[in-house]
Design a protein around this motif. Structure first.
Motif, PDB file in Angstrom:
ATOM      1  N   ILE A   1     -23.648 -28.927   9.016  1.00 48.39           N
ATOM      2  CA  ILE A   1     -25.111 -29.222   8.805  1.00 48.39           C
ATOM      3  C   ILE A   1     -25.321 -29.728   7.450  1.00 48.39           C
ATOM      4  CG2 ILE A   1     -27.207 -28.384   8.791  1.00 48.39           C
ATOM      5  CD1 ILE A   1     -26.503 -26.375  10.601  1.00 48.39           C
ATOM      6  N   VAL A   2     -24.514 -29.305   6.401  1.00 45.62           N
ATOM      7  CA  VAL A   2     -24.890 -29.766   5.129  1.00 45.62           C
ATOM      8  C   VAL A   2     -24.409 -31.188   4.938  1.00 45.62           C
ATOM      9  CG1 VAL A   2     -24.109 -29.416   2.652  1.00 45.62           C
ATOM     10  CG2 VAL A   2     -24.678 -27.529   3.909  1.00 45.62           C
ATOM     11  N   ALA A   3     -23.236 -31.465   5.567  1.00 45.41           N
ATOM     12  CA  ALA A   3     -22.576 -32.649   5.231  1.00 45.41           C
ATOM     13  C   ALA A   3     -23.680 -33.718   5.981  1.00 45.41           C
ATOM     14  CB  ALA A   3     -21.342 -32.737   5.922  1.00 45.41           C
ATOM     15  N   VAL A   4     -23.948 -33.290   7.224  1.00 49.41           N
ATOM     16  CA  VAL A   4     -24.993 -34.144   8.030  1.00 49.41           C
ATOM     17  C   VAL A   4     -26.276 -34.765   7.195  1.00 49.41           C
ATOM     18  CG1 VAL A   4     -26.468 -34.759  10.149  1.00 49.41           C
ATOM     19  CG2 VAL A   4     -23.982 -33.783  10.183  1.00 49.41           C
ATOM     20  N   LEU A   5     -26.668 -33.606   6.593  1.00 45.71           N
ATOM     21  CA  LEU A   5     -28.126 -33.825   5.876  1.00 45.71           C
ATOM     22  C   LEU A   5     -27.867 -34.806   4.615  1.00 45.71           C
ATOM     23  CD1 LEU A   5     -29.739 -30.222   6.174  1.00 45.71           C
ATOM     24  CD2 LEU A   5     -30.296 -32.385   7.185  1.00 45.71           C
ATOM     25  N   ILE A   6     -26.635 -34.482   3.831  1.00 44.89           N
ATOM     26  CA  ILE A   6     -26.261 -35.069   2.761  1.00 44.89           C
ATOM     27  C   ILE A   6     -26.216 -36.804   3.238  1.00 44.89           C
ATOM     28  CG2 ILE A   6     -24.648 -36.016   1.020  1.00 44.89           C
ATOM     29  CD1 ILE A   6     -24.102 -32.861   0.711  1.00 44.89           C
ATOM     30  N   GLY A   7     -25.474 -36.956   4.295  1.00 35.73           N
ATOM     31  CA  GLY A   7     -25.304 -38.383   4.989  1.00 35.73           C
ATOM     32  C   GLY A   7     -26.709 -38.866   5.366  1.00 35.73           C
ATOM     33  N   LEU A   8     -27.536 -38.309   5.840  1.00 33.94           N
ATOM     34  CA  LEU A   8     -28.781 -38.551   6.388  1.00 33.94           C
ATOM     35  C   LEU A   8     -29.669 -39.165   5.051  1.00 33.94           C
ATOM     36  CD1 LEU A   8     -30.774 -39.347   8.541  1.00 33.94           C
ATOM     37  CD2 LEU A   8     -31.570 -36.995   8.361  1.00 33.94           C
ATOM     38  N   PHE A   9     -29.491 -38.221   3.979  1.00 39.72           N
ATOM     39  CA  PHE A   9     -30.352 -38.754   2.821  1.00 39.72           C
ATOM     40  C   PHE A   9     -29.732 -39.905   2.189  1.00 39.72           C
ATOM     41  CE2 PHE A   9     -30.542 -38.274  -1.758  1.00 39.72           C
ATOM     42  CZ  PHE A   9     -31.861 -38.331  -2.213  1.00 39.72           C
TER      43      PHE A   9
ATOM     44  N   PRO B   1     -39.230 -41.064  -4.151  1.00 47.65           N
ATOM     45  CA  PRO B   1     -39.809 -39.891  -4.338  1.00 47.65           C
ATOM     46  C   PRO B   1     -40.042 -39.148  -3.216  1.00 47.65           C
ATOM     47  CG  PRO B   1     -40.833 -41.325  -5.853  1.00 47.65           C
ATOM     48  CD  PRO B   1     -40.233 -42.217  -4.928  1.00 47.65           C
ATOM     49  N   LEU B   2     -40.882 -39.884  -2.084  1.00 47.27           N
ATOM     50  CA  LEU B   2     -41.109 -39.172  -1.125  1.00 47.27           C
ATOM     51  C   LEU B   2     -40.205 -38.738  -0.280  1.00 47.27           C
ATOM     52  CD1 LEU B   2     -44.399 -41.346   0.314  1.00 47.27           C
ATOM     53  CD2 LEU B   2     -44.462 -39.196  -0.713  1.00 47.27           C
ATOM     54  N   ILE B   3     -38.970 -39.472  -0.083  1.00 50.10           N
ATOM     55  CA  ILE B   3     -37.751 -39.212   0.665  1.00 50.10           C
ATOM     56  C   ILE B   3     -37.128 -37.676  -0.119  1.00 50.10           C
ATOM     57  CG2 ILE B   3     -35.360 -39.826   1.555  1.00 50.10           C
ATOM     58  CD1 ILE B   3     -36.729 -42.562   1.793  1.00 50.10           C
ATOM     59  N   THR B   4     -37.019 -37.809  -1.421  1.00 48.62           N
ATOM     60  CA  THR B   4     -36.558 -36.845  -2.084  1.00 48.62           C
ATOM     61  C   THR B   4     -37.105 -35.594  -2.048  1.00 48.62           C
ATOM     62  OG1 THR B   4     -35.597 -38.479  -3.747  1.00 48.62           O
ATOM     63  CG2 THR B   4     -35.512 -36.263  -4.402  1.00 48.62           C
ATOM     64  N   ALA B   5     -38.491 -35.692  -2.273  1.00 51.44           N
ATOM     65  CA  ALA B   5     -39.285 -34.472  -2.030  1.00 51.44           C
ATOM     66  C   ALA B   5     -39.211 -33.785  -0.553  1.00 51.44           C
ATOM     67  CB  ALA B   5     -40.761 -35.035  -2.426  1.00 51.44           C
ATOM     68  N   GLY B   6     -39.131 -34.680   0.235  1.00 49.59           N
ATOM     69  CA  GLY B   6     -38.863 -34.301   1.812  1.00 49.59           C
ATOM     70  C   GLY B   6     -37.846 -33.740   1.967  1.00 49.59           C
ATOM     71  N   PHE B   7     -36.635 -34.090   1.595  1.00 48.95           N
ATOM     72  CA  PHE B   7     -35.364 -33.394   1.743  1.00 48.95           C
ATOM     73  C   PHE B   7     -35.376 -31.997   0.859  1.00 48.95           C
ATOM     74  CE2 PHE B   7     -33.969 -37.064   3.900  1.00 48.95           C
ATOM     75  CZ  PHE B   7     -32.770 -36.480   4.553  1.00 48.95           C
ATOM     76  N   CYS B   8     -36.048 -32.196  -0.248  1.00 47.98           N
ATOM     77  CA  CYS B   8     -36.090 -30.796  -1.172  1.00 47.98           C
ATOM     78  C   CYS B   8     -36.808 -29.807  -0.319  1.00 47.98           C
ATOM     79  CB  CYS B   8     -36.632 -31.063  -2.594  1.00 47.98           C
ATOM     80  SG  CYS B   8     -35.716 -32.067  -3.733  1.00 47.98           S
ATOM     81  N   GLY B   9     -37.935 -30.255   0.076  1.00 45.34           N
ATOM     82  CA  GLY B   9     -38.638 -29.359   1.201  1.00 45.34           C
ATOM     83  C   GLY B   9     -37.817 -28.588   1.930  1.00 45.34           C
TER      84      GLY B   9
END
Length: 798
Positions: A440-448, A475-483
């Motif tokens: 899951i972590v790898a998929v999220l990093i790839g999606l980001f 910034p919106l994408i980064t904030a979204g993934f941080c959330g």
């Protein structure tokens, strides 16, 4: 420009003075002549403010130095005074033998009596996770030597010894380096059985095949021969690292038994009653030590009749399996004790009476041999090693090698070789905590990376055709993934403390002793420092000892106590609760049970334990005392001990579920729960099973048993704890391919040899309560909880 000229002139005027005085006067000159000069260069306003701030800081420092000068001088004077005393000696463990992960005595002595200005001695050592923890010993009235018990979680680690004054300031500190300890002390793994030899040197290591120059496997026995009783513990907890004690009375070294203090003898008795195993050999001098008022009379297995001489030792030779005679048939006879055998289990009987007898004292066992093991003729006997092994209930090296070879290689890759490691793994499974796997972590990093890279470029370049919008989308994408990361963390972790707890409550009907053993894993969602301790137990009328401490992992795996990792930066304190004066209560457990008041004599707790955010910490504890519970059983066995009959009563105010009576080689499983205070019959309410199959088989619904193998990856707490409670009788080392040495005191298999039946049941209630910061009970924070109850019941013969 004017500022630079002022600086040059000022430094020139004060060229011959000290640096500190120059700078101080320069700031004073600037402040008086330039800081409020209206003709000051307008471009140097910033420099003016810097000088003003510097002046304020400098004046403050000078003031603090002036005020603290006298205090510093007094501290330095006290430091030099204390430091001049010096450490005379530091003794760790029994006979300088340290078993990692167990309580061991420590004795610190200074060259002179400490002044009354010294308030405490502080000993800092690593725990099982490598975190520094401190033990505080009060200096009441000025002392030269200090004694206490501590636990070390790492081998070959330095030990810090410090002295605090009444203001809790350190006035003396010295590090005892690992190399210094290694010169005079020996570290042993937590799973190594250690036998203590008091009296003549029986050379246990050589005779049991575990000479130090030979095999050094972790599970090999190590024998300690003690000559000087000076540093023997005065509390039962100090013997926590000792598996068995053997005492001989004929040829003592330095009159050791006569030099033992009453407190030291009482400590050995309390250790036996709490589950220790004691072996005594006495023949010629048995009346001196076991007659009325003798020093060892409390350990007698049956009434003493006198001393006799025997010439024929054929039955002992046959019992040992020897082909060589012990005594020359024409030589001098050997002295032997005559005991009645009443109240004990006779293992070997000679024509003159019992030769080997056993008796239970609380949860422990005393084994008595009626001849002297330290008689020169016995020591010279070719089969003396086999006799010694039988008395110590020990397997020879060849037999243990076979079991060890089966075990080796299978469990090293999972990080533990002791069943306590499997219990730790099971307790670390919380229902509200989920691990986010790597996929899951790898998929999220790839999606980001895809969103902030190719997809963002395509949308802005081809669709919106405004690349400057990346200052908004990125910034919106980064904030979204941080959330999203924060949400995943919150969804997979509870927001409050969670506890997984296992406890085993033992009650002995004969002595009315009660003991509670606790293992707990505590999850903390945030960083915090907490005080942890066991609360007073409602079933104990008198608590003799109570402690709560860290739980270590035996072995060299990740987090293991033999792992040579460095100390972690955090630190916490182990506090001691001395309770009432010892003179307020009798010293023997058999007398303590008559006390009706609820009091605690001593105990240990944790203060300011450092929890890390979203992590679990492992703890263990134990309490022992007396109870007013009355199990009130009436059990009988036939002559060959193959059938148990009678009734028993549940003394608790809760039901006992999954109740089973373990007796000899049979398990009697009750068909229904035993209600609170209910009396139940063994004949009509149970179904019989072979004891071996009870632990190793699975009973299906159709009543047939099927063999099951031990799953080392299993997290089934009931299976793990049941195996720990009866490890030897279930042949656990061969069946599980693990050892049960680190928590061996939880195994009561040895009592089944002594006409005892053990009732085992479970309850949904928590008996032992862990307190947080002395106010909050963690009972309401239990995520999963298992309470096992064992009641040791006497069995009469028909």
């Amino acid at each position: 420009m004017s500022g630079r000229l002022i600086l040059a002139n000022s430094l020139s005027d004060h060229a011959g003075r000290s640096r500190q005085f120059q700078i101080f006067n320069y700031f004073k000159y600037i402040s008086m002549r330039q800081l409020f000069d209206r003709d000051f260069d307008a471009n140097d306003h910033f420099f003016r403010h810097v000088l003003a701030v510097g002046l304020a800081v400098w004046v403050s420092i000078c003031s603090l130095q002036e005020c603290g000068a006298s205090t510093s001088a007094r501290w330095q004077e006290g430091y030099e005074k204390v430091n001049s005393l010096g450490l005379k000696s530091v003794n760790l463990g029994i006979a300088n033998q340290i078993v990692v992960g167990h309580w061991v005595p420590i004795h610190v002595e200074f060259n002179q009596v400490l002044p009354e200005t010294i308030n405490q001695l502080v000993i800092t050592v690593p725990d099982g996770a490598g975190i520094r923890h401190r033990y505080l010993i009060d200096n009441a009235g000025g002392n030269q030597s200090f004694s206490n018990v501590i636990r070390l979680g790492r081998s070959a680690s330095p030990i810090d010894i410090s002295l605090l004054d009444k203001d809790q300031q350190v006035v003396f500190s010295q590090r005892w380096h690992a190399s210094t300890i290694a010169e005079s002390h020996v570290y042993h793994p937590s799973v190594r059985p250690v036998y203590l030899n008091l009296g003549s040197n029986l050379e246990i290591n050589r005779n049991l095949g575990h000479d130090r120059t030979g095999s050094r496997r972790d599970e090999d026995v190590y024998g300690i021969h003690l000559v000087d009783p000076k540093h023997l513990p005065e509390t039962a907890l100090g013997y926590d690292s000792i598996e068995k004690i053997i005492i001989t009375t004929l040829n003592q070294d330095n009159r050791l038994l006569e030099n033992l203090s009453e407190k030291q003898i009482n400590a050995i008795f309390d250790w036996v009653a709490s589950g220790g195993q004691l072996v005594i050999s006495s023949g010629l001098k048995v009346e001196q030590y076991f007659s009325e008022g003798g020093r060892l009379q409390p350990f007698s297995t049956s009434p003493l009749l006198g001393v006799t001489e025997i010439q024929n030792t054929g039955r002992l030779e046959s019992f040992v399996g020897s082909r060589e005679p012990l005594l020359n048939r024409t030589g001098e006879p050997i002295a032997a004790a005559q005991v009645s055998g009443e109240g004990s289990i006779v293992i070997l009987r000679d024509r003159n009476g019992p030769m080997i007898a056993k008796k239970s004292i609380g949860f422990g066992v005393v084994t008595f041999l009626a001849i002297d093991l330290d008689d020169t003729r016995v020591l010279a006997w070719s089969d003396f090693p086999r006799l010694l092994a039988i008395m110590l209930s020990h397997e020879f090296d060849a037999e243990r090698s076979a079991r060890s070879d089966v075990r080796s290689g299978r469990v090293t890759h999972i990080g533990f070789e002791d069943i306590s490691g499997q219990l730790r793994g099971a307790l670390d499974q919380f229902r509200d905590i989920y691990l986010v796997n790597f996929t899951i972590v790898a998929v999220l990093i790839g999606l980001f990376l895809v969103l902030v890279g190719p997809l963002d470029y395509f949308l802005l370049n081809r669709v919106f055709k405004r690349m400057e919008l990346t200052w908004i989308t990125f910034p919106l994408i980064t904030a979204g993934f941080c959330g999203l990361a924060y949400w995943l963390h919150s969804a997979t972790r509870p927001a409050t403390i969670r506890v997984n707890q296992v406890e085993v409550i033992d009650v002995d009907e004969t002595t009315q002793l009660i003991r509670g053993s606790v293992w707990a894993h505590i999850f903390s969602p945030t960083d915090r420092n907490c005080e942890l301790q066991l609360s007073e137990n409602r079933f104990a009328a008198y608590t003799d000892s109570q402690w709560f401490s860290w739980q270590g992992l035996p072995g060299t795996g990740l987090g293991g106590m033999q792992n040579q990792s460095n100390w972690r930066g955090a630190e916490y304190t182990v506090t001691e609760n001395p309770g009432p004066d010892e003179t307020d209560f009798p010293d023997w457990f058999k007398s303590r049970r008559t006390e009706s008041s609820r009091s605690q004599r001593d105990g240990f707790a944790l203060q300011a334990f450092p929890f890390q955010s979203s992590s679990t910490s492992s703890f263990t504890g134990q309490w022992i005392g007396t109870t007013e519970l009355a199990p009130s059983s009436r059990l009988e066995q036939n002559q060959n001990r193959s059938e148990l009959t009678g009734t028993l009563t549940n003394p608790f105010d809760f039901d006992l579920e999954d109740a089973v009576i373990i007796h000899h080689e049979t398990a009697y499983a009750f068909r229904r729960p035993i209600g609170a205070g209910e009396t139940i019959s063994v004949e009509s309410d149970t179904r019989r099973r072979s004891l071996r199959s009870f632990f190793t088989n699975v009973r299906k619904a159709d009543g047939e048993d099927t063999r099951k193998s031990w799953d080392i990856y299993s997290f089934e707490i009931p299976d793990i704890v049941e195996m720990m409670m009866f490890f030897d009788v279930a042949n656990g080392q061969f069946y599980t391919k693990l050892s049960n040495q680190y928590v061996s005191d939880i195994d009561l298999s040895h009592l089944l040899e002594l006409d005892r039946a053990i009732l085992v049941g479970r309850t949904k209630q928590a008996v032992s309560t862990i307190m947080l910061d002395q106010q909050q009970s963690l009972t309401d924070s239990l995520d999963q909880q298992w309470t096992f109850v064992r009641i040791t019941l006497p069995v009469a013969s028909k």
